[in-house]
Design a protein around this motif. Sequence first.
Motif, PDB file in Angstrom:
ATOM      1  N   ILE A 190     -69.415  48.501   1.314  1.00 11.38           N
ATOM      2  CA  ILE A 190     -70.820  49.319   1.638  1.00 11.38           C
ATOM      3  C   ILE A 190     -70.646  50.750   1.388  1.00 11.38           C
ATOM      4  CG2 ILE A 190     -72.449  49.625   3.180  1.00 11.38           C
ATOM      5  CD1 ILE A 190     -71.459  46.961   4.757  1.00 11.38           C
ATOM      6  N   THR A 191     -71.425  51.476   0.330  1.00 10.83           N
ATOM      7  CA  THR A 191     -71.469  52.633   0.357  1.00 10.83           C
ATOM      8  C   THR A 191     -72.278  53.364   1.304  1.00 10.83           C
ATOM      9  OG1 THR A 191     -73.500  52.719  -0.998  1.00 10.83           O
ATOM     10  CG2 THR A 191     -71.461  52.297  -2.160  1.00 10.83           C
ATOM     11  N   THR A 192     -72.025  54.759   1.282  1.00  9.53           N
ATOM     12  CA  THR A 192     -72.749  55.562   2.060  1.00  9.53           C
ATOM     13  C   THR A 192     -74.358  55.372   2.114  1.00  9.53           C
ATOM     14  OG1 THR A 192     -72.512  57.527   0.628  1.00  9.53           O
ATOM     15  CG2 THR A 192     -70.987  57.283   2.449  1.00  9.53           C
ATOM     16  N   ALA A 193     -74.890  54.900   0.886  1.00 10.61           N
ATOM     17  CA  ALA A 193     -76.291  55.042   0.574  1.00 10.61           C
ATOM     18  C   ALA A 193     -76.722  53.434   1.026  1.00 10.61           C
ATOM     19  CB  ALA A 193     -76.320  55.065  -0.920  1.00 10.61           C
ATOM     20  N   GLY A 194     -75.821  52.706   1.395  1.00  9.96           N
ATOM     21  CA  GLY A 194     -76.188  51.290   2.077  1.00  9.96           C
ATOM     22  C   GLY A 194     -76.086  50.153   1.183  1.00  9.96           C
ATOM     23  N   ILE A 195     -75.558  50.310  -0.206  1.00  9.83           N
ATOM     24  CA  ILE A 195     -75.436  49.369  -1.209  1.00  9.83           C
ATOM     25  C   ILE A 195     -74.174  48.607  -0.835  1.00  9.83           C
ATOM     26  CG2 ILE A 195     -74.983  49.159  -3.635  1.00  9.83           C
ATOM     27  CD1 ILE A 195     -76.485  51.903  -4.032  1.00  9.83           C
ATOM     28  N   HIS A 196     -74.458  47.243  -0.794  1.00  8.50           N
ATOM     29  CA  HIS A 196     -73.474  46.305  -0.719  1.00  8.50           C
ATOM     30  C   HIS A 196     -73.002  45.532  -1.830  1.00  8.50           C
ATOM     31  CE1 HIS A 196     -74.173  45.314   3.879  1.00  8.50           C
ATOM     32  NE2 HIS A 196     -75.069  46.071   3.426  1.00  8.50           N
ATOM     33  N   ALA A 229     -68.199  53.569   2.513  1.00 10.74           N
ATOM     34  CA  ALA A 229     -68.390  53.712   4.092  1.00 10.74           C
ATOM     35  C   ALA A 229     -67.417  52.895   4.647  1.00 10.74           C
ATOM     36  CB  ALA A 229     -69.861  53.832   4.350  1.00 10.74           C
ATOM     37  N   SER A 230     -67.663  51.498   4.045  1.00  8.48           N
ATOM     38  CA  SER A 230     -66.674  50.707   4.927  1.00  8.48           C
ATOM     39  C   SER A 230     -66.152  49.713   3.817  1.00  8.48           C
ATOM     40  CB  SER A 230     -67.398  49.987   5.984  1.00  8.48           C
ATOM     41  OG  SER A 230     -68.245  49.068   5.143  1.00  8.48           O
TER      42      SER A 230
END
Length: 111
Positions: free
Chosen positions: A60-66, A95-96
């Motif tokens: 998951i990116t910092t922009a919220g893209i899975h 991000a995760s």
Amino acid sequence: MTSTLVSFLAQDSPNPLGGPIPMMVIMVVMFYFLLIRPQQKQRKELQARIDSLKVGDRVITTAGIHALVHNLKEKTVTLKVAEGTMIEFDKHAIASVHKKESKSTAPAEKA
């Protein structure tokens, strides 16, 4: 009136810590153990997960893209967002990380 003010200021305060300097030192130590240290630990754990990225891991990116990791480079990672859609991100934008399950750790299917 001035003598009353001077005598009030000259009195020793019953501060068990001894004054404002030890109190400030205690506050700095508390901030370190309650805020700074846990954040440093969290940053190190995320960096270790980013360093161990492999193709097929879900992120998951910092922009919220899975997305799924499609390709890795030294400073960037190519993510597969949808079929035929690849986006290249800087590794710091992750991000995760959710590791791809290996066959030995996958839960057994019920019959």
